[in-house]
Every structure is written in C-alpha cells, then in structure tokens.
Write a protein that holds these residues in place. Structure first.
Motif, mmCIF file in Angstrom:
data_model
loop_
_atom_site.group_PDB
_atom_site.id
_atom_site.type_symbol
_atom_site.label_atom_id
_atom_site.label_comp_id
_atom_site.label_asym_id
_atom_site.label_seq_id
_atom_site.Cartn_x
_atom_site.Cartn_y
_atom_site.Cartn_z
ATOM 1 N N GLY A 1 0.713 -1.230 0.020
ATOM 2 C CA GLY A 1 -0.030 0.060 -0.129
ATOM 3 C C GLY A 1 0.746 1.417 0.046
ATOM 4 O O GLY A 1 2.229 1.203 0.283
ATOM 5 N N SER A 2 0.289 2.355 -0.739
ATOM 6 C CA SER A 2 0.720 3.630 -0.208
ATOM 7 C C SER A 2 1.936 4.357 -1.360
ATOM 8 O O SER A 2 1.875 5.059 -1.919
ATOM 9 N N THR A 3 3.064 3.306 -0.915
ATOM 10 C CA THR A 3 4.253 3.511 -1.872
ATOM 11 C C THR A 3 5.055 2.350 -1.940
ATOM 12 O O THR A 3 4.958 1.496 -1.212
ATOM 13 N N THR B 1 -9.539 1.167 -8.923
ATOM 14 C CA THR B 1 -10.238 1.316 -7.754
ATOM 15 C C THR B 1 -10.437 2.907 -7.298
ATOM 16 O O THR B 1 -11.566 3.599 -7.206
ATOM 17 N N HIS B 2 -9.451 3.800 -7.657
ATOM 18 C CA HIS B 2 -9.419 5.111 -7.435
ATOM 19 C C HIS B 2 -8.039 5.832 -8.219
ATOM 20 O O HIS B 2 -7.344 4.945 -8.694
ATOM 21 N N PHE B 3 -7.840 7.005 -7.923
ATOM 22 C CA PHE B 3 -6.754 7.767 -8.530
ATOM 23 C C PHE B 3 -5.453 7.960 -7.592
ATOM 24 O O PHE B 3 -4.599 8.771 -7.893
ATOM 25 N N TRP C 1 -1.899 7.553 -6.302
ATOM 26 C CA TRP C 1 -0.772 7.277 -6.701
ATOM 27 C C TRP C 1 -0.442 5.978 -6.898
ATOM 28 O O TRP C 1 -0.114 5.309 -7.845
ATOM 29 N N ASP C 2 -0.437 5.222 -5.676
ATOM 30 C CA ASP C 2 -0.266 3.928 -5.531
ATOM 31 C C ASP C 2 -1.262 2.896 -6.339
ATOM 32 O O ASP C 2 -0.669 1.771 -6.668
ATOM 33 N N HIS C 3 -2.053 3.273 -7.042
ATOM 34 C CA HIS C 3 -2.999 2.687 -7.762
ATOM 35 C C HIS C 3 -2.742 3.176 -9.421
ATOM 36 O O HIS C 3 -3.523 2.285 -10.236
ATOM 37 N N ILE C 4 -2.258 3.905 -9.507
ATOM 38 C CA ILE C 4 -2.035 4.486 -11.011
ATOM 39 C C ILE C 4 -0.487 4.489 -11.639
ATOM 40 O O ILE C 4 -0.451 4.678 -12.749
ATOM 41 N N THR D 1 -10.165 -2.960 -1.378
ATOM 42 C CA THR D 1 -9.026 -2.479 -0.896
ATOM 43 C C THR D 1 -9.081 -0.724 -0.642
ATOM 44 O O THR D 1 -9.990 -0.153 -1.350
ATOM 45 N N ASP D 2 -8.252 -0.187 -0.050
ATOM 46 C CA ASP D 2 -8.388 1.124 0.486
ATOM 47 C C ASP D 2 -9.872 1.588 0.955
ATOM 48 O O ASP D 2 -10.690 2.058 0.642
ATOM 49 N N ASN D 3 -10.144 0.756 2.372
ATOM 50 C CA ASN D 3 -11.505 1.169 2.840
ATOM 51 C C ASN D 3 -11.214 1.337 4.359
ATOM 52 O O ASN D 3 -10.668 0.604 4.871
ATOM 53 N N GLY E 1 -7.983 6.622 5.888
ATOM 54 C CA GLY E 1 -8.929 5.583 4.739
ATOM 55 C C GLY E 1 -8.656 4.176 4.767
ATOM 56 O O GLY E 1 -8.766 3.724 3.624
ATOM 57 N N HIS E 2 -8.070 3.765 5.822
ATOM 58 C CA HIS E 2 -7.366 2.147 5.635
ATOM 59 C C HIS E 2 -8.106 1.517 6.872
ATOM 60 O O HIS E 2 -8.436 1.955 7.705
ATOM 61 N N SER E 3 -7.737 0.128 6.610
ATOM 62 C CA SER E 3 -8.415 -0.768 7.484
ATOM 63 C C SER E 3 -7.677 -1.646 8.471
ATOM 64 O O SER E 3 -6.072 -1.515 8.221
ATOM 65 N N PHE F 1 -4.216 -7.542 2.261
ATOM 66 C CA PHE F 1 -3.641 -6.873 0.947
ATOM 67 C C PHE F 1 -3.375 -5.330 1.704
ATOM 68 O O PHE F 1 -3.790 -4.816 2.607
ATOM 69 N N HIS F 2 -2.820 -4.630 0.603
ATOM 70 C CA HIS F 2 -2.390 -3.357 0.730
ATOM 71 C C HIS F 2 -1.461 -3.195 1.970
ATOM 72 O O HIS F 2 -1.776 -2.322 2.917
ATOM 73 N N HIS F 3 -0.444 -3.962 2.058
ATOM 74 C CA HIS F 3 0.313 -3.961 3.524
ATOM 75 C C HIS F 3 1.072 -2.484 3.560
ATOM 76 O O HIS F 3 1.649 -1.967 2.623
HETATM 77 ZN ZN LIG Z 1 -3.981 2.546 -1.794
#
Ligand SMILES: [Zn+2]
Ligand SMILES: [Zn+2]
Length: 384
Positions: free
Chosen positions: A10-12, A70-72, A74-77, A173-175, A215-217, A237-239
């Motif tokens: 996740g994130s970076t 899922t969204h825009f 950085w880590d997803h695009i 992810t990202d919830n 924004g994470h779980s 997921f999204h460690h």
């Molecule tokens: Zn993310």
C-alpha cells in the motif's frame, strides 16, 4: 478465473531486503477469465512487471485488456506510464473507474503524464485507449459479471466483485471501517465470496493511534467482514510500507487465530478459483519466489537435531534484516539449540561488506513450507 498478484504493497513502493518475501510493488492484479480474456485491477507499480510478462507472452501480436481502477491515488495508477503494452499501436485497452468525478478518467490519467511530471505525454502511448465511467452498479465485461460498490476512502474508491463460472472474487482495498453505509456495502460485496481480498494496512493498535481517518482498515476488521459475509478465503492486502516481512508474518498468525483460511498476499502469488485452491486451509505456504530471486545468497547452516545429532546443510537466504534471517532447510533443527549461519556470498555480492560471515542465530520460527511439491522447513532466526 485465475488471479495473479503483481503488486500488494500500500501507499508507496518499498524496495528493501526487509520486504523481500511479500514484495514492495503497489497494487496490481491480473485476472484471466476461463476464455483467456485479461482483466487488470489497479495500475500500481506492479503493472510494470505484468507488462513485461505480457510482452513475453504476446510478443508483437495484438492484445486487449480491461483495466478497472479503484481510484486515482498514486499507488493505484503509478505503473500506467511504465506499462509497455500501452505503447504498441496494435493493442486495445479499456479503462474503467467511477462516475461522479469532475474530470474524466482520460483527463486524470493524462494529467499524471503531463509536464513537468513525466517526460512524454499520454499521446506517446499508441495503443487504442478507451475510457469509461462506471455509471451503474454492475457491468458485464468479457463474460465476467462485475459488481461495483463505493468504499469509504478520501476522494472515493470502488470495491469490485467479479462473478464468473460459479466463482466469486472480491477486491476491496482502501476502505476505512466506521461509516455504517460503507460497512454495509463492503459486507454486501463480500457475501459468500470464494476469495476476499481486503485492505489490512494497519494493526488494531496502529489504527487506535493517529492513523484513524487515513482511509484504511485492519486485519481485525478483515476478519469481522470475512466471518459475517461467510467468505471462503481471506487475503490480507495493501500492506503498510513500514511493515517488514517478519511483521506481516505475525499479522498472518494473529489473523489465523480468528479466521484460519487467511493468507497475506505476496508479489507473485497466484490463485486459480477453478482449482478450488482457496478452499484449502493455509497450513503451509508456497515458496515465495516472486521476481526477487537476484538478491538470494548461499548459506551454510551448522546446527543440531532434537536428538543432539549435528548437521550441516547448504541453503539459500530468503530474507535478511539487521535482526534476523529466513531460509529453508530439509533438516528439522532443535528449537532450543542455536544455529550457526555462514554467508557464502561471492566478494561482490550484496552483503559481502557487511559483518555477516559467521553469525549465531536463535531459532524463533519453524514451519512447513511447500517447494515444488516437496515439504521443507521454513526457518526464521534472530541474530544473537
Ligand atoms: Zn492505496
Ligand atoms: Zn488510496
């Protein structure tokens, strides 16, 4: 459906020896339908590796794929500019994400590659590109019924439920938990899923601190949803970028106390839903080769078995941190005896200048690992 995890962080991106086993690339999943169509979930830095694999597979033949973002964030695009198949004029790509954005999907992706952020603009990508917003709560794509539901994340995010051939794959992810509407959404999305991939970025302890509202779980909420929605397999997921392999191992152990059929996604992991691999409780772990073999270092281990018999065994370093190491053995060492670890790296190897020639390691974890059909021992040691 077959799923291949190309990025799970996740994130970076986090390229580091401490993340060697789970991997440091950001989210990207490849889904192949029974007919061989390609769906891609998210375009994080793992997408670059998928691009290389597709080039190997298709060569100069044309290919088509549908990419669901899922969204825009950085880590997803961020892998999209480095996805080589987008530069081949023979190829066709269909991008989908949520409606309700002031700007179109195309504009947002073009902005990512605009001056001064990237040296070439998106027009350099010669593949045919089609952009679409998901206006309805479901879409049929290449024989896969895809349900779409909003998740609770700053600036919005979509969860996807893919149904095909009697199997259900859910990617959420990202919830962040805590919004009654979104909590209901994610449970509805996950209902009876064969494989439920969920944002488990934080531990409950971390989440109780300043990370609330980011924004994470947590793995604990992942367990709650998995139990309530009666999913068959939970994939964490999204460690978090600050979670090392050893730390994620402890998260998996905790999670399995509450939901035994749980696993933490790693880069290179594959699940074939038709083979019902998700139904088997994960009492062993497939060896994690991923794409990170280059950093492996030969080791010689001197130890003793539980009956006191000494043994020597050659193996490969799988994972190294300043505090410990992880490797596989055929021997089953005595957990109460130290292991002597000799690094047999050539002089120019990664760790040659470090003081790692001969170290005592105290065995802290010894579990079954499956490697090409053969069971070995996965040994984790701390240096003493
Ligand atoms: Zn993310
Ligand atoms: Zn995000």
């Amino acid at each position: 459906m077959k799923v291949h995890f190309w990025g799970v962080r996740g994130s970076t991106p986090t390229p580091s020896p401490e993340d060697f086993r789970y991997g440091g690339n950001t989210p990207c999943l490849e889904v192949r339908t029974p007919q061989g169509d390609i769906l891609i979930l998210d375009g994080g830095s793992g997408l670059r590796l998928l691009g290389k694999q597709l080039l190997k597979e298709f060569g100069h033949k044309s290919l088509e794929a549908c990419m669901f973002l899922t969204h825009f964030h950085w880590d997803h695009i961020q892998g999209i500019p480095f996805f080589e198949p987008l530069y081949n004029p023979e190829n066709h790509f269909f991008f989908y994400t949520f409606a309700g954005q002031a700007r179109s999907v195309q504009e947002i992706l073009e902005d990512q590659m605009s001056y001064p952020f990237f040296p070439v603009d998106m027009n350099a990508m010669q593949a045919h590109r089609h952009f679409d917003r998901l206006e309805q709560d479901w879409v049929n794509c290449r024989g896969v019924m895809i349900k779409v539901i909003p998740l609770n994340h700053p600036q919005g995010c979509l969860g996807y439920r893919l149904e095909c051939g009697g199997h259900v794959l859910v990617y959420a992810t990202d919830n962040e938990p805590g919004s009654p509407e979104h909590d209901r959404n994610v449970r509805k999305l996950a209902e009876g899923a064969d494989v439920f991939i969920y944002d488990a970025q934080y531990t409950p302890f971390e989440y109780a601190g300043p990370k609330k509202g980011w924004g994470h779980s947590t793995w604990r909420e992942a367990v709650n949803i998995a139990q309530e929605a009666q999913v068959k397999q939970l994939v964490l997921f999204h460690h978090d970028p600050d979670h090392s392999d050893a730390f994620i191992d402890t998260i998996v152990s905790e999670t399995r106390k509450f939901f035994p059929n749980s696993i933490a996604a790693w880069e290179g992991m594959k699940i074939d839903l038709a083979q019902e691999e998700h139904l088997k409780t994960q009492d062993h772990e497939e060896r994690r080769h991923g794409t990170r073999q280059a950093a492996r270092v030969p080791l010689k281990i001197h130890g003793q078995l539980t009956d006191g018999t000494p043994f020597d065994e050659q193996t490969m370093l799988e994972d190294l941190t300043l505090r410990g190491a992880y490797f596989l053995l055929k021997n089953n060492p005595d957990p109460n005896a130290p292991l002597e670890i000799e690094f047999q790296a050539p002089p120019d190897a990664l760790f040659a200048r470090q003081p790692f020639q001969a170290l005592q390691g105290q065995l802290v974890r010894n579990h079954a690992v499956k490697e090409s059909g053969q069971m070995k021992r996965g040994i984790a040691v701390v240096f003493s």
